[in-house]
Design an enzyme around this catalytic site. Structure first.
Site, PDB file in Angstrom:
ATOM      1  CG  ASP A  59      -1.953  -1.252   1.355  1.00 33.14           C
ATOM      2  OD1 ASP A  59      -2.095  -1.555   0.138  1.00 33.14           O
ATOM      3  OD2 ASP A  59      -2.669  -1.290   1.972  1.00 33.14           O
ATOM      4  N   GLY A  60       1.817   1.196   0.838  1.00 31.80           N
ATOM      5  CA  GLY A  60       2.676   2.669   0.546  1.00 31.80           C
ATOM      6  C   GLY A  60       3.014   2.837  -0.605  1.00 31.80           C
ATOM      7  CG  ASP A 162      -2.394  11.468  21.539  1.00 30.61           C
ATOM      8  OD1 ASP A 162      -1.948  11.980  22.703  1.00 30.61           O
ATOM      9  OD2 ASP A 162      -2.290   9.929  22.192  1.00 30.61           O
ATOM     10  CE1 TYR A 175      -3.541   6.443  14.132  1.00 32.01           C
ATOM     11  CE2 TYR A 175      -2.909   8.342  12.711  1.00 32.01           C
ATOM     12  CZ  TYR A 175      -3.148   7.631  13.542  1.00 32.01           C
ATOM     13  OH  TYR A 175      -2.353   8.185  15.099  1.00 32.01           O
ATOM     14  CB  SER A 176      -9.705   6.219   9.919  1.00 32.89           C
ATOM     15  OG  SER A 176     -11.287   6.647  10.568  1.00 32.89           O
TER      16      SER A 176
END
Length: 275
Positions: A59-60, A162, A175-176
């Site tokens: 994915d990166g 944060d 991430y979500s």
């Protein structure tokens, strides 16, 4: 019947040159047999004039090149050589199928929306997400940050957290999701805003229409922050952090096979306990 391409390209992480070179050569030879030209993409300018880009990696690797492909209207076909590979349509053992699909011209495309992020006079595109988060490095270390979020001018919430994640449907599984956000199917016209480790009993992810304008403001002007686009820190912020997020007028197209199934992929890729 083969649908002749004007030009195709291959992109992969050059840190894995030895591993990827045989696959790159295989794609090039196969496409050239069908009359298509194929180039190795080493820089974003190499994307100019391409129709399709084979991306070999996880994915990166896809995220590294996605926004630049979107700007040029280049379609992406992903072949997973990474760990998760949620954005890739094919696994490495299915490379022959990916090549045949492109050579036949008998493929479908799936449009994915992008975030357009504005901060300090600059604009960024994100396929997965924007993260505005506290700085955790060196002398710029910061603690919990106080944010205010507005959608179309109306205050949604005041957060002590944060950070905040703003995600597309594509990025909702990244991430979500790890921060407690919901999964959005790719066909939804929506974004999701997810607080990171909120110090609150009521702060929750908010799904909203992607035609809306989201504004993120900091209540504490002295708190150093990082702005992260698709996993890359693009800048640190000073005082009076004010970020605008809206849907980009351009989009990215992914080539898909006839058997593409979002929920099946979701189950296989993310349900690690079933392995």
């Amino acid at each position: 019947m083969y649908n002749k391409l004007v030009k195709a390209g291959i992109y992969y992480n050059k840190n894995y040159l030895t591993e990827n070179k045989p696959y790159s050569e295989k794609i090039t030879k196969s496409l050239e047999k069908h009359g298509a030209t194929c180039v190795c993409v080493n820089d974003y300018c190499d994307l100019d004039g391409l129709d399709i880009l084979f991306v070999l990696g996880g994915d990166g690797t896809i995220l590294n090149v996605a926004s630049e492909c979107a700007r040029r209207g280049v379609k992406i076909i992903g072949v997973n050589y990474g760990h998760l590979g949620f954005l890739a349509e094919f696994e490495r053992e299915k490379l022959d199928d990916a090549i045949e699909l492109v050579c036949s011209g008998n493929y479908k495309t799936e449009k994915r929306s992008l975030l357009e992020v504005e901060y300090n006079g600059k604009s960024y595109l994100a396929l997965n997400d924007l993260v505005v988060q506290r700085n955790t490095g060196g002398n710029s270390f910061s603690n919990t940050v106080r944010f205010q979020a507005k959608i179309d001018g109306s205050i949604v919430d005041n957060f002590a957290a944060d950070g905040i994640i703003v995600s597309t449907p594509t990025g909702s599984t990244a991430y979500s999701l790890s921060a407690g956000g919901s999964v959005l199917t790719p066909d939804l016209n929506a974004f999701i805003m997810t607080p990171i480790c909120a110090h609150s009993l009521h702060s929750r992810p908010v799904v909203y229409n992607d035609n809306s304008l989201l504004e993120i403001l900091t209540a504490d002007d002295s708190t150093p922050l990082n702005i992260v686009i698709d996993g890359i820190v693009v800048c640190g912020t000073g005082k009076n952090t004010f970020v605008k997020v809206k849907k980009s007028p351009i989009f990215i197209e992914f080539i898909t096979g006839s058997g593409s199934d979002f929920f099946n992929k979701l189950f296989i890729k993310l349900n690690i306990w079933s392995k």
